[in-house]
Design a protein around this motif. Structure first.
Motif, PDB file in Angstrom:
ATOM      1  N   HIS A 109       7.825  -4.755 -17.492  1.00 13.10           N
ATOM      2  CA  HIS A 109       7.969  -3.512 -18.256  1.00 13.10           C
ATOM      3  C   HIS A 109       7.288  -2.347 -17.555  1.00 13.10           C
ATOM      4  CE1 HIS A 109       8.216  -0.733 -21.595  1.00 13.10           C
ATOM      5  NE2 HIS A 109       6.907  -0.566 -21.559  1.00 13.10           N
ATOM      6  N   ASP A 110       6.108  -2.596 -16.988  1.00 11.35           N
ATOM      7  CA  ASP A 110       5.347  -1.533 -16.341  1.00 11.35           C
ATOM      8  C   ASP A 110       4.497  -2.140 -15.235  1.00 11.35           C
ATOM      9  OD1 ASP A 110       3.923   0.660 -15.555  1.00 11.35           O
ATOM     10  OD2 ASP A 110       2.823   0.919 -17.433  1.00 11.35           O
ATOM     11  N   PRO A 111       5.015  -2.199 -14.006  1.00 12.09           N
ATOM     12  CA  PRO A 111       4.293  -2.863 -12.914  1.00 12.09           C
ATOM     13  C   PRO A 111       2.896  -2.306 -12.656  1.00 12.09           C
ATOM     14  CG  PRO A 111       6.553  -2.399 -12.283  1.00 12.09           C
ATOM     15  CD  PRO A 111       6.328  -1.702 -13.577  1.00 12.09           C
ATOM     16  N   ILE A 112       2.692  -1.027 -12.930  1.00 14.58           N
ATOM     17  CA  ILE A 112       1.385  -0.431 -12.665  1.00 14.58           C
ATOM     18  C   ILE A 112       0.322  -0.988 -13.610  1.00 14.58           C
ATOM     19  CG2 ILE A 112       0.068   1.733 -12.782  1.00 14.58           C
ATOM     20  CD1 ILE A 112       2.430   3.166 -11.607  1.00 14.58           C
ATOM     21  N   SER A 113       0.725  -1.394 -14.813  1.00 17.77           N
ATOM     22  CA  SER A 113      -0.233  -1.816 -15.832  1.00 17.77           C
ATOM     23  C   SER A 113      -0.785  -3.219 -15.601  1.00 17.77           C
ATOM     24  CB  SER A 113       0.420  -1.767 -17.221  1.00 17.77           C
ATOM     25  OG  SER A 113       1.423  -2.767 -17.333  1.00 17.77           O
ATOM     26  N   THR A 114      -0.113  -4.012 -14.779  1.00 15.58           N
ATOM     27  CA  THR A 114      -0.487  -5.420 -14.601  1.00 15.58           C
ATOM     28  C   THR A 114      -0.348  -5.813 -13.135  1.00 15.58           C
ATOM     29  OG1 THR A 114       0.328  -5.950 -16.824  1.00 15.58           O
ATOM     30  CG2 THR A 114       0.022  -7.795 -15.309  1.00 15.58           C
ATOM     31  N   THR A 115      -1.357  -6.521 -12.629  1.00 12.02           N
ATOM     32  CA  THR A 115      -1.307  -7.044 -11.266  1.00 12.02           C
ATOM     33  C   THR A 115      -1.157  -8.555 -11.326  1.00 12.02           C
ATOM     34  OG1 THR A 115      -2.666  -5.252 -10.382  1.00 12.02           O
ATOM     35  CG2 THR A 115      -2.554  -7.276  -9.078  1.00 12.02           C
ATOM     36  N   PRO A 116      -0.222  -9.153 -10.594  1.00  8.33           N
ATOM     37  CA  PRO A 116      -0.090 -10.605 -10.587  1.00  8.33           C
ATOM     38  C   PRO A 116      -1.409 -11.267 -10.178  1.00  8.33           C
ATOM     39  CG  PRO A 116       1.797  -9.591  -9.510  1.00  8.33           C
ATOM     40  CD  PRO A 116       0.806  -8.498  -9.751  1.00  8.33           C
ATOM     41  N   ASN A 123       0.521  -0.430  -7.139  1.00 10.77           N
ATOM     42  CA  ASN A 123       0.094   0.789  -6.437  1.00 10.77           C
ATOM     43  C   ASN A 123      -0.041   0.546  -4.941  1.00 10.77           C
ATOM     44  OD1 ASN A 123       0.017   2.521  -8.648  1.00 10.77           O
ATOM     45  ND2 ASN A 123      -2.102   2.022  -9.150  1.00 10.77           N
ATOM     46  N   ALA A 124      -0.631  -0.617  -4.573  1.00 14.39           N
ATOM     47  CA  ALA A 124      -0.785  -0.950  -3.159  1.00 14.39           C
ATOM     48  C   ALA A 124       0.571  -1.203  -2.505  1.00 14.39           C
ATOM     49  CB  ALA A 124      -1.692  -2.170  -3.002  1.00 14.39           C
ATOM     50  N   VAL A 129       5.072   0.499   1.023  1.00 10.22           N
ATOM     51  CA  VAL A 129       6.508   0.715   1.233  1.00 10.22           C
ATOM     52  C   VAL A 129       6.809   2.169   1.557  1.00 10.22           C
ATOM     53  CG1 VAL A 129       8.749   0.718   0.066  1.00 10.22           C
ATOM     54  CG2 VAL A 129       7.239  -1.257  -0.153  1.00 10.22           C
ATOM     55  N   MET A 130       6.235   3.096   0.813  1.00 10.36           N
ATOM     56  CA  MET A 130       6.571   4.496   1.006  1.00 10.36           C
ATOM     57  C   MET A 130       5.956   5.064   2.286  1.00 10.36           C
ATOM     58  SD  MET A 130       8.753   4.844  -1.227  1.00 10.36           S
ATOM     59  CE  MET A 130       9.137   6.503  -0.639  1.00 10.36           C
ATOM     60  N   THR A 131       4.812   4.526   2.712  1.00 12.91           N
ATOM     61  CA  THR A 131       4.267   4.918   4.017  1.00 12.91           C
ATOM     62  C   THR A 131       5.211   4.471   5.124  1.00 12.91           C
ATOM     63  OG1 THR A 131       1.980   4.800   3.208  1.00 12.91           O
ATOM     64  CG2 THR A 131       2.307   4.678   5.585  1.00 12.91           C
ATOM     65  N   ALA A 132       5.718   3.232   4.993  1.00 13.19           N
ATOM     66  CA  ALA A 132       6.677   2.728   5.983  1.00 13.19           C
ATOM     67  C   ALA A 132       7.978   3.526   5.951  1.00 13.19           C
ATOM     68  CB  ALA A 132       6.956   1.250   5.725  1.00 13.19           C
TER      69      ALA A 132
END
Length: 202
Positions: A109-116, A123-124, A129-132
């Motif tokens: 639902h919201d990837p920023i709210s939870t880290t596996p 965020n990392a 990805v966006m730097t690449a």
């Protein structure tokens, strides 16, 4: 005005089955090979270079295609899928039946709210990805490469699209990116990239 075109294609079906695959290096299934090869058959292909995630579900086809078309190939680990930590490589059925079900649903639902667990934060991943991606755009302009193919993963494509189209991370999974899905992005120098098509054929 200089214009570059980047075609993004997601890898095909994988032999591991319906698993959450991030860093897990699963090979393509026979169906996956068929899906990718069929997208390229009977097409006039005008790429000058191929970029690929080094994970074999992307790189194996990238190597075959580069050899067939006599094109330079660059493997870039920054375009690998997200590292899902303890969830990585597990069957979706097991994940949805396990103790982390609610946490996984929250992530969707919201990837920023939870880290596996023991995994990469969104965020990392997004920064990687966006730097690449920005580096790729700059390099293509500098090298005067007009048409490039990027073979990568669903999460990478969704993240790039979210920046191009300006939608939030909470809407990432509203964008369908099926196996062997092709998208095209164009950029005029000094102007933001724009989406030409998504989920289509060349």
């Amino acid at each position: 005005m200089k214009e570059i075109t980047i075609d993004l294609i997601r890898h095909g079906d994988v032999a591991a089955g319906t698993r959450l695959l991030g860093k897990t290096d699963a090979p393509l299934s026979p169906l996956g090979w068929q899906q990718l090869r069929s997208t390229m058959s009977h097409k006039t292909l005008s790429w000058n270079k191929i970029i690929s995630s080094p994970l074999q579900r992307c790189s194996a086809f990238a190597e075959e295609l580069a050899n067939t078309l006599s094109l330079p190939l660059e493997l870039n680990a920054q375009f690998e899928e997200m590292n899902f930590g303890h969830w990585d490589g597990q069957l979706f059925a097991d994940l949805y039946a396990g103790d982390d079900k609610e946490k996984l649903l929250q992530f969707m639902h919201d990837p920023i709210s939870t880290t596996p667990p023991a995994g990469e934060s969104y965020n990392a991943f997004e920064l990687r990805v966006m730097t690449a991606w920005q580096g790729l755009l700059s390099a293509l302009h500098e090298q005067q490469i007009q048409h490039c193919l990027l073979i990568t993963h669903g999460g990478v494509i969704r993240t790039i699209m979210s920046h191009i189209l300006g939608f939030p991370s909470t809407n990432l999974f509203r964008l369908e990116v099926p196996y062997a899905c092709i998208s095209r992005i164009k950029q005029y120098e000094d102007y933001p990239p724009r989406l030409v098509f998504h989920g289509s054929e060349l």
